[in-house]
Write an enzyme that holds these catalytic residues in place. Structure first.
Site, short mmCIF file in Angstrom:
data_model
loop_
_atom_site.label_atom_id
_atom_site.label_comp_id
_atom_site.label_asym_id
_atom_site.label_seq_id
_atom_site.Cartn_x
_atom_site.Cartn_y
_atom_site.Cartn_z
N ASP A 42 0.83 -1.21 0.00
CA ASP A 42 0.00 0.00 0.00
C ASP A 42 0.86 1.26 0.00
OD1 ASP A 42 -2.76 -0.29 -0.11
OD2 ASP A 42 -2.96 -0.68 2.04
N LYS A 94 -0.58 -0.44 -4.31
CA LYS A 94 -2.01 -0.10 -4.31
C LYS A 94 -2.16 1.32 -3.81
CE LYS A 94 -5.03 -1.86 -1.18
NZ LYS A 94 -5.44 -0.62 -0.48
N GLU A 138 -5.31 4.45 -2.95
CA GLU A 138 -6.74 4.68 -2.73
C GLU A 138 -7.24 5.88 -3.51
OE1 GLU A 138 -7.62 4.99 1.45
OE2 GLU A 138 -6.73 3.03 1.92
N GLU A 186 -14.22 -1.72 -1.69
CA GLU A 186 -14.38 -1.88 -0.23
C GLU A 186 -15.70 -1.31 0.27
OE1 GLU A 186 -10.99 -0.95 2.19
OE2 GLU A 186 -12.14 -1.11 4.05
O1 KIV Z 1 -4.81 -1.85 4.12
C1 KIV Z 1 -5.51 -2.84 3.86
O2 KIV Z 1 -5.48 -3.84 4.56
C2 KIV Z 1 -6.37 -2.76 2.67
C3 KIV Z 1 -7.36 -3.80 2.37
C4 KIV Z 1 -7.95 -3.77 1.05
C5 KIV Z 1 -7.70 -4.91 3.15
O3 KIV Z 1 -6.26 -1.84 1.96
#
Ligand code: KIV
Length: 261
Positions: free
Chosen positions: A85, A114, A116, A180
């Site tokens: 992330d 990833k 957001e 989510e």
């Molecule tokens: O930080 C996280 O755990 C997530 C999820 C999609 C579970 O972003």
């Protein structure tokens, strides 16, 4: 044996109709347990703020925290695709900032990142740099203060906005996207509209795969969530083990001859 998963092989699973299994991990032990079970994708999520560092949101998680845990989990993961992330504040400013942050996580061992929200220019820039990107729409926990809590998103007219964001993130080059906390019907519509796989958490059964927080499905978290389920009772087993250990040390049962040299 599926062997090593990559961003292209995860993408291809959608066309083959194979459901994608994903979970978070934060260190060598959780990474190795998840990898050995054969999950397809392991995410070093910024949820480590909640379940490892004891924060009440992911907002306080830094790049240094992410790099630390990416290195730790990396050591346990062989076959699963290993994604990290981008934490709050590490990509929102500009595409160059996003690329710099993504490169740092890749150098720590990630195989993709990833982020957001509908940061489509950032998704395009990171993809152009040769780094696979996962999108994330619906409830995006880094924006918890703007949402006013961890609430289900897309119940009304904002469902169409979320669907549009998902399409734009796909068009910017993402290889998959997390959906989510949204109604199952909306997640199903987005899944049908996209060519890239949707990975749901609290988004119902119509997604191309599911992701969960390790602690929330292993019975390690103190809290329970409607979108999760305990597939093990790890906290209970560990508490019982610790009590037994204390008792045996206090009564002189442990260590025995067997544990001595
Ligand atoms: O930080 C996280 O755990 C997530 C999820 C999609 C579970 O972003």
């Amino acid at each position: 044996m599926a062997g090593k998963r990559t961003a292209p092989s995860i993408l291809a699973m959608k066309a083959k109709g194979e459901l994608i299994v994903s979970v978070t991990a934060y260190d060598v032990t959780s990474g190795a347990i998840a990898d050995a079970s054969g999950v397809d994708l392991i995410l070093v999520g910024d949820s480590l703020g909640n379940v490892v560092l004891g924060y009440d949101s992911t907002v306080g998680v830094t790049m240094a925290d992410m790099v630390h845990h990416v290195r730790a989990a990396r050591a346990g993961v062989k076959d699963a695709l290993f994604i990290a992330d981008l934490p709050f504040g590490s990509y929102q400013e500009s595409p160059p900032q996003a690329v710099r942050s993504a490169v740092e996580l890749m150098r720590a061992g990630a195989e993709g990142v990833k982020l957001e929200g509908a940061y489509v220019e950032q998704v395009a820039a990171i993809t152009k740099a040769g780094i696979p990107v996962m999108g994330h729409v619906g409830l995006t926990p880094q924006s918890v203060h703007a949402f006013g809590g961890h609430k289900v998103q897309g119940k009304g007219e904002d469902g169409e906005r979320i669907r549009g964001e998902a399409c734009a993130i796909q068009d910017a080059g993402a290889f998959s996207i997390v959906l989510e906390l949204m109604p199952a019907k909306l997640a199903g519509r987005i899944t049908a509209d996209l060519d890239i796989p949707t990975i749901g958490i609290g988004a119902g059964p119509h997604c191309d795969g599911q992701i969960q927080v390790f602690h929330d499905i292993m019975g390690l978290s103190e809290r329970t969530f409607k979108h999760a389920k305990d597939f093990a009772q790890a906290r209970k087993a560990m508490a019982e083990g610790m009590t037994q250990y204390s008792e045996e040390v206090r009564t002189g049962v442990f260590p025995s001859q067997e544990n001595s040299f």
